[in-house]
Design an enzyme around this catalytic site. Sequence first.
Site, PDB file in Angstrom:
ATOM      1  N   HIS A  28       0.834  -1.207   0.000  1.00 38.30           N
ATOM      2  CA  HIS A  28       0.000   0.000   0.000  1.00 38.30           C
ATOM      3  C   HIS A  28       0.867   1.255   0.000  1.00 38.30           C
ATOM      4  O   HIS A  28       0.672   2.159  -0.829  1.00 38.30           O
ATOM      5  CB  HIS A  28      -0.909  -0.008   1.230  1.00 38.30           C
ATOM      6  CG  HIS A  28      -1.771   1.207   1.364  1.00 38.30           C
ATOM      7  ND1 HIS A  28      -3.077   1.248   0.936  1.00 38.30           N
ATOM      8  CD2 HIS A  28      -1.512   2.445   1.862  1.00 38.30           C
ATOM      9  CE1 HIS A  28      -3.587   2.442   1.171  1.00 38.30           C
ATOM     10  NE2 HIS A  28      -2.650   3.193   1.741  1.00 38.30           N
ATOM     11  N   GLU A  29       1.808   1.322   0.918  1.00 38.80           N
ATOM     12  CA  GLU A  29       2.647   2.521   1.006  1.00 38.80           C
ATOM     13  C   GLU A  29       3.553   2.652  -0.213  1.00 38.80           C
ATOM     14  O   GLU A  29       3.849   3.768  -0.653  1.00 38.80           O
ATOM     15  CB  GLU A  29       3.481   2.485   2.295  1.00 38.80           C
ATOM     16  CG  GLU A  29       2.656   2.512   3.576  1.00 38.80           C
ATOM     17  CD  GLU A  29       1.736   3.723   3.679  1.00 38.80           C
ATOM     18  OE1 GLU A  29       2.019   4.759   3.041  1.00 38.80           O
ATOM     19  OE2 GLU A  29       0.728   3.628   4.393  1.00 38.80           O
ATOM     20  N   HIS A  75       1.768   4.503  -2.834  1.00 39.43           N
ATOM     21  CA  HIS A  75       1.881   5.956  -2.687  1.00 39.43           C
ATOM     22  C   HIS A  75       3.211   6.446  -3.271  1.00 39.43           C
ATOM     23  O   HIS A  75       3.263   7.470  -3.966  1.00 39.43           O
ATOM     24  CB  HIS A  75       1.817   6.350  -1.211  1.00 39.43           C
ATOM     25  CG  HIS A  75       0.443   6.339  -0.636  1.00 39.43           C
ATOM     26  ND1 HIS A  75      -0.609   7.016  -1.199  1.00 39.43           N
ATOM     27  CD2 HIS A  75      -0.052   5.743   0.494  1.00 39.43           C
ATOM     28  CE1 HIS A  75      -1.694   6.839  -0.458  1.00 39.43           C
ATOM     29  NE2 HIS A  75      -1.382   6.076   0.553  1.00 39.43           N
ATOM     30  N   GLU A 114      -5.840   7.951  -2.013  1.00 36.70           N
ATOM     31  CA  GLU A 114      -5.648   6.561  -1.616  1.00 36.70           C
ATOM     32  C   GLU A 114      -5.918   5.566  -2.742  1.00 36.70           C
ATOM     33  O   GLU A 114      -5.640   4.374  -2.591  1.00 36.70           O
ATOM     34  CB  GLU A 114      -6.562   6.224  -0.432  1.00 36.70           C
ATOM     35  CG  GLU A 114      -6.257   6.999   0.843  1.00 36.70           C
ATOM     36  CD  GLU A 114      -4.869   6.678   1.400  1.00 36.70           C
ATOM     37  OE1 GLU A 114      -4.455   5.504   1.338  1.00 36.70           O
ATOM     38  OE2 GLU A 114      -4.204   7.619   1.878  1.00 36.70           O
TER      39      GLU A 114
END
Length: 582
Positions: free
Chosen positions: A491-492, A495, A520
């Site tokens: 997930h990170e 980003h 997101e």
Amino acid sequence: MHALIRKSAAQLRANSQFIHISTSTAPSIKETGLYGYHHLKTPKGFQRFVDDAIERSEELVKYISGMPSSPEIIRAMDEISDTVCSVIDSAELCRHTHPDREFVDEAGKASLRVNEFLHYLNTNHSIYKAVIKSEKDSNSLTHEAKRAARFLRMDLEKGGIHLCSEKRDRANELSIDIIQLCREYNENIITDPGHVNIFPASKIPKRLHHLVSPIYRNLSGASKGSLGSRDNMKEQGFRLATESSTLQGFLQCVPDAGVRKVAYVQGNSVPQANLEVLDKLIATRHEFAQLTGYKSYAEFALHSTMAASPEVVLSFLLEMSKVVRPKADQEFEAIQNFKRENSGDPRGELEPWDEAYFTWLMKSATYKLDSLVIASYFPLPQCIEGLKVLVESLFGVTFHKVPLAPGESWHPDVMKIVLHHPTEANLGYLYLDLKSRKGKYPICAHFAIRGGRRVSETEYQLPVVALVCNFSGSSLAPVRLNHFEVETLFHEFGHALHSLLSRTEYQHFSGTRVVLDFAETPSNLFESYAWDYRVLKTFAKHYSTGDIIPKELVESMVGAKKMFAATELQRQPFHLFRSSMQ
């Protein structure tokens, strides 16, 4: 709150830029400062960093006041934001990760000074008039420049620049108060994460010993929590730091209900000082929102998002809850019945500290899952290798480790990666700081250190970002991730890719600098690869045998994930509803 700088403290992702141009080639290995900024060789360098940023910004403000052409106004405004954010966001990353307290303190002072300077910028009518001029005389602007002009004008007005002098001064005071309260809230979490002392040591399964530290107490005549050296008169126990990243895995695996309760209660009760901070923050935000023409802070925060209003958000949440609630109620009843059967108490109620433990037991029983077996396939280095393989297959780009210059890093665990395209050369740089340590803020987050932007027809400023996590491990016990942590890492990293692959004319729109309810989306999409066997088989290999993770195990993990999908989904409207009311 920053008109010129659209950022969200709640996301804990800073978006920083710098006026110096980054070329497409890797920097030479010579002494530098933190993150490659030569000013930051020492803690006091933050002072010079601020001085230079303010000096350059004032030069640009003077230039803008002369009302140049619309493209030149937007370009100069973007450089102001780029310059100021370089300090703010470097300081934020430093405050959350640096082990040297002097660096942390100086970063805090620098951030406060620049935030105060921001209020001068955000209330400067010469800037406001120039932005309005550029928006009206937009024939010579590109599509992206037109968007930049509109967002700059909206952000300035959200800061209260259109108010009368008295109200504008009050808005500035409230803005500074909000920044300081948010900082105080975060600092309290770092300084007082909370802990519980658990006796006897036998209450903690051996598989969780990496999450706790041993302590001792006298068997008689000593205070309950006293520490001491081990001897025949001492009883061993364990101390658990109740920070959220540790607490989640702990509650899932501890069979003792009493231990789960004290850990849950303590973890959700500290730091006590933040109760007062939150009360002040809510009141201050509400006053600021009403002062600037909004009914509530929710309306203020949502005005420039895709959702646009609290009414749209609440309508969505209520509809979501209506659809999900019947199935979630069935799942709740199943969990409660399972607890009653396993505890021998036919009237036992499902407590908040029970859910993680009993849902994991139910998943394990149904799909024959063992968290240690799963983690054995996810050594941290292999997970990083998996990201490398995935990025190359998706985007045709590679990333590899590059040396850190002397002074560039803030801890020996930090590594630096360059993202490279075969025809477009280097695309940006990524710092990885993934292991937990004392004094490090207990979050997993993406920090942008510098945003990408077009500097000239031939030069593009490359983005630089940091990916910060808190995975437990040591030199004696190498880091192996549970699957939730693997999902978080993906997930990170989503980003980070959003920032690194982004190519915009203005850093105002670089990477994650998008409307908050879209920010997101790329990361949520990217984390889905952590569940795809086609991806997992490329890197998920047993730490000792090298065997690839079995397809049947991945299918069981996916099945377990779906077991309580309604409960998970129902939790989302609850959290979003609570956030929208603040």
